[in-house]
Design an enzyme around this catalytic site. Structure first.
Site, short mmCIF file in Angstrom:
data_model
loop_
_atom_site.label_atom_id
_atom_site.label_comp_id
_atom_site.label_asym_id
_atom_site.label_seq_id
_atom_site.Cartn_x
_atom_site.Cartn_y
_atom_site.Cartn_z
N TYR A 128 0.82 -1.21 0.00
CA TYR A 128 0.00 0.00 0.00
C TYR A 128 0.86 1.27 0.00
CZ TYR A 128 -3.88 -3.07 1.47
OH TYR A 128 -4.82 -4.05 1.58
N HIS A 186 0.71 -11.57 1.61
CA HIS A 186 -0.27 -10.88 0.76
C HIS A 186 -0.71 -11.75 -0.42
CE1 HIS A 186 -1.52 -6.47 -0.16
NE2 HIS A 186 -2.48 -7.32 -0.49
#
Length: 298
Positions: A128, A186
């Site tokens: 992010y 992730h």
């Protein structure tokens, strides 16, 4: 959308703003007002349909340019009867905030605003690119770190053992904390370039070092979950985060995870705002004096 009321779910989604994407759909769908800015707003519809195990929904509403009480708000709601507790660590809150695509001051303000509203689960990721800003938001909020459940995720370019450990140390530095409550892989290594044994072993080592309280998966298939379970043995897999919403139930993965005793985290429960355009959900909402988003989550 009965799949959304199954036990063991955590849902994530983001409603994007005109400022971020050139879209104005939040304006069009809310008449220029924030939707679901409080925990109670989403919990109301589901009071009569509580599952036995914790069900946590996480989705994001970034309303920067709209005339709301808070510029940026985010919500996670649990339909469980109580919050789960894990030894002496903070419970996984039934309401929380995700930070995907939030940058700079938007990320700082969103985190601080969410915490001021009572949210206690903050979710970020290395990919992010906002861990530092998330950390700023937490430290400036005045809320003690011990009261916040903090999640981050390791990106697939950091899956070699030493890289994973070092990257998590870097994440902690950016987040201005000595540990996170949950660390997820992730994505599995693309093309299995890094053996799963290596990066899950590294994740377990990070847990043993105290860098993270819990460990989990994201975007793992049924076969990959089986392999992860075999590799980790008695080490608990906290969750597997996959896409789940009324238009993509992902039942095979969900049911297999639950059979393995792994809680499912479903991201995009609002299908990036598409549920607000669905007439069936809107009609059900009118019958219950609720929004289509509330119905999708209930």
């Amino acid at each position: 959308p009965t799949v959304l009321s199954r036990p063991g779910f955590v849902f994530t989604d983001q409603i994007l703003t005109r400022r971020k994407t050139g879209m104005d759909f939040l304006d069009r769908r809310t008449g220029g007002k924030c939707a679901a800015v409080s925990p109670a707003a989403l919990a109301t519809v589901a009071q009569g349909n509580r599952p036995q195990r914790a069900v946590v929904f996480k989705f994001y509403i970034a309303a920067q340019a709209l005339p709301c009480q808070h510029n940026v708000t985010s919500t996670m709601v649990s339909l469980a009867g109580s919050e789960g507790r894990y030894d002496n660590h903070p419970p996984l809150p039934n309401i929380g905030m995700g930070t995907f695509r939030l940058k700079g001051n938007d990320a700082r303000d969103a985190v601080k605003s969410a915490l001021s509203l009572g949210y206690r689960h903050i979710d970020t990721a290395q990919m992010y690119g906002n861990e530092a800003e998330v950390g700023d938001g937490i430290t400036s909020s005045g809320i003690p770190r011990r009261e916040i459940f903090l999640t981050t995720k390791v990106w697939h370019d950091q899956l070699q053992h030493s890289d994973l450990i070092n990257s998590l140390h870097d994440s902690l530095s950016r987040l201005k904390t000595d540990h996170v409550d949950l660390t997820l892989i992730h994505w599995p290594s693309p093309g299995d370039a890094i053996p799963m044994e290596e990066y899950l072993g590294a994740l377990r080592d990070a847990q043993r070092e105290g860098l993270t309280t819990h460990i989990g998966l994201s975007n793992f298939t049924c076969a990959q979950m089986d392999k992860a379970k075999e590799i980790l043995g008695d080490t608990a897999i906290f969750t597997n985060q996959v896409e789940v919403h009324p238009f993509l139930a992902n039942r095979k993965v969900v049911e297999h995870a639950q059979k393995l005793g792994i809680t499912v985290t479903g991201y995009m429960p609002l299908a990036v705002g598409k549920v607000m355009d669905d007439e069936t959900l809107a009609r059900i909402g009118r019958e219950h004096n609720a929004s289509a988003a509330q119905i999708a989550i209930a």
